[in-house]
Design an enzyme around this catalytic site. Structure first.
Site: not given
Length: 179
Positions: A104, A146-147, A150
């Site tokens: 990251c 993953h995004e 976030h």
């Protein structure tokens, strides 16, 4: 030669938000205005992602609490996927769960084996407000998940347990960027 602009060419590189900054732990707000400011944000996200040599970047990683992310990421067949999603919703994850290395830009220089599905579907909008659906497999599916994490205030480190979690925590404490 391709026509059209290169994503991020008109953007400015912004400082990355690192682990420890509260902006990474808050759920981002929906985008309600589609216009020049949003287009500039997307350009800045691309410019910052490319400068940091990443494959994806969420708006809160540059301190903007809006539901937007950009990507320029290959899948497992080395097919390049390039784009952005505004107000993304992870609508489907399925297939095989694979533990693979994940890093990251907000935890620079670190990575850990993280479990993710090998297929993901994200729905959202483009910078102009048009509906968009993005399908990802393999590494690109990992990037999409993953995004989306976030934007919910979650990091890949939160998905780790046991030995992997303890090892990453030690590495974070030793990292030169850690506060």
């Amino acid at each position: 030669m391709r026509h059209g602009s290169i994503p991020g060419a008109r953007g400015r590189v912004r400082p990355l938000t690192l682990l420890g900054d509260g902006a990474l732990r808050e759920r981002c707000r929906d985008v309600t205005e589609f216009g020049a400011d949003l287009a500039a944000l997307v350009e800045d996200l691309f410019a910052t992602m490319y400068a940091a040599q990443g494959v994806g970047l969420a708006a809160n990683q540059i301190g903007v609490p809006l539901r937007v992310f950009v990507y320029d990421c290959p899948d497992d067949e080395d097919v390049r996927h390039l784009g952005h999603v505004v107000n993304p919703r992870l609508v489907e994850t399925d297939g095989v769960v694979i533990r693979g290395p994940e890093g990251c830009l907000s935890l620079p220089g670190l990575e850990a084996g993280t479990e993710r599905y090998d297929h993901a579907v994200v729905e959202g909008r483009t910078v102009t407000g048009e509906p968009v659906t993005v399908h990802g497999t393999g590494f690109f599916a990992r990037c999409l998940q993953h995004e989306c994490d976030h934007l919910e205030g979650m990091l890949y480190a939160d998905r780790l347990t046991g030995r992997r979690s303890r090892r990453l925590a030690r590495q974070i404490r030793r990292a030169s960027w850690h506060r």
